[in-house]
Design an enzyme around this catalytic site. Structure first.
Site, PDB file in Angstrom:
ATOM      1  N   HIS A 171      76.859 -14.526  17.457  1.00 57.69           N
ATOM      2  CA  HIS A 171      75.438 -14.152  17.465  1.00 57.69           C
ATOM      3  C   HIS A 171      74.746 -14.899  18.601  1.00 57.69           C
ATOM      4  O   HIS A 171      75.143 -16.017  18.943  1.00 57.69           O
ATOM      5  CB  HIS A 171      74.797 -14.493  16.117  1.00 57.69           C
ATOM      6  CG  HIS A 171      73.437 -13.890  15.980  1.00 57.69           C
ATOM      7  ND1 HIS A 171      72.313 -14.467  16.524  1.00 57.69           N
ATOM      8  CD2 HIS A 171      73.031 -12.742  15.415  1.00 57.69           C
ATOM      9  CE1 HIS A 171      71.269 -13.698  16.277  1.00 57.69           C
ATOM     10  NE2 HIS A 171      71.671 -12.638  15.606  1.00 57.69           N
ATOM     11  N   GLU A 210      72.474  -6.943  21.437  1.00 57.83           N
ATOM     12  CA  GLU A 210      71.145  -7.435  21.073  1.00 57.83           C
ATOM     13  C   GLU A 210      70.539  -8.199  22.243  1.00 57.83           C
ATOM     14  O   GLU A 210      70.968  -9.328  22.526  1.00 57.83           O
ATOM     15  CB  GLU A 210      71.236  -8.427  19.894  1.00 57.83           C
ATOM     16  CG  GLU A 210      71.786  -7.863  18.615  1.00 57.83           C
ATOM     17  CD  GLU A 210      71.429  -8.748  17.419  1.00 57.83           C
ATOM     18  OE1 GLU A 210      71.045  -8.174  16.398  1.00 57.83           O
ATOM     19  OE2 GLU A 210      71.520  -9.980  17.507  1.00 57.83           O
TER      20      GLU A 210
END
Ligand code: G3P
Length: 227
Positions: A94, A142
């Site tokens: 992430h 992202e």
């Protein structure tokens, strides 16, 4: 095994998902998944992984795992250990928890060895291509600057999604492309899927909503259109 199109709810370490509140949120996601017949995965904060995994029947992912065996690995998150109580996959890399590229590959392999899913985050289409070659179950693109902004990648940076879809195809990967960052509405979800994403990764738009269950429904309704 992860199914698509999918809504993945990353609860991060938001206090709104602390302890029992996180378990309640996961149960809300489970109700919506069943009522709408859509694929929803929850990734609760690490300290409540066991409580969530033992409370819901929808897939539960870790937000991160380490390259650690079960046993004498103090403080690390062992895939084998979390699998023992029902966790079936993990988010990897992430943007808030980035790893060296070779560690991403090793983590995917370790998860695969336990038949666990891997969703690798990439900050842009270039990184998407790098990770797609490793064939995780999904790559989630992202743009970091939109994370938590309430400005959806699918509206503000649609080319990030289309370029990433093409990047995955260009390397003949088996991975699916999903996206996240700033997704706060059903419309944001619909646009992402129209652009070719096969799912979305959402955090604050759900976790910090005044009524998370209603927000999950709003997004699930759009996922259902693409089933
Ligand atoms: O993992 C999902 C996340 O990084 C996106 O965050 O708050 O913009 O939905 P958010």
């Amino acid at each position: 095994m992860i199914k698509f199109p999918v809504l993945i709810i990353n609860m991060k370490n938001y206090l709104e998902a602390s302890g029992e509140r996180g378990v309640a949120m996961a149960k809300a996601a489970e109700r919506v998944a069943k009522d709408f017949g859509v694929n929803i995965v929850v990734a609760p904060p690490t300290p409540i992984l066991y409580s969530v995994a033992s409370s819901v029947s929808i897939p539960v992912y870790a937000q991160h795992v380490d390259l650690s065996k079960a046993g004498s690995t103090t403080g690390f998150i062992s895939p084998e250990y979390v699998k023992s109580f029902g966790v079936c996959g993990s988010i990897i890399n992430h943007s808030e928890h980035q790893l060296p590229i070779n560690r991403v590959k090793q983590t995917i392999e370790l998860l695969k060895s336990f038949s666990m899913d891997s969703v690798v985050c990439a900050v842009d289409p270039r990184k998407t291509k790098v990770f797609a070659k490793m064939n995780p179950d999904a790559v989630a693109v992202e743009p970091p600057e939109l994370i938590g902004s309430g400005i959806a990648v699918s509206k503000a940076r649609p080319e990030v999604i289309t370029d990433s879809v093409n990047a995955v195809k260009s390397v003949g990967s088996t991975s699916k492309l999903i996206c996240g960052a700033g997704i706060v509405s059903g419309e944001d979800v619909r646009r992402a899927l129209e652009l070719g994403a096969e799912g979305v990764l959402v955090a604050s738009g759900i976790v910090k909503a005044s009524n998370p269950e209603e927000k999950i429904k709003e997004m699930a309704r759009e996922i259902k259109r693409f089933l």
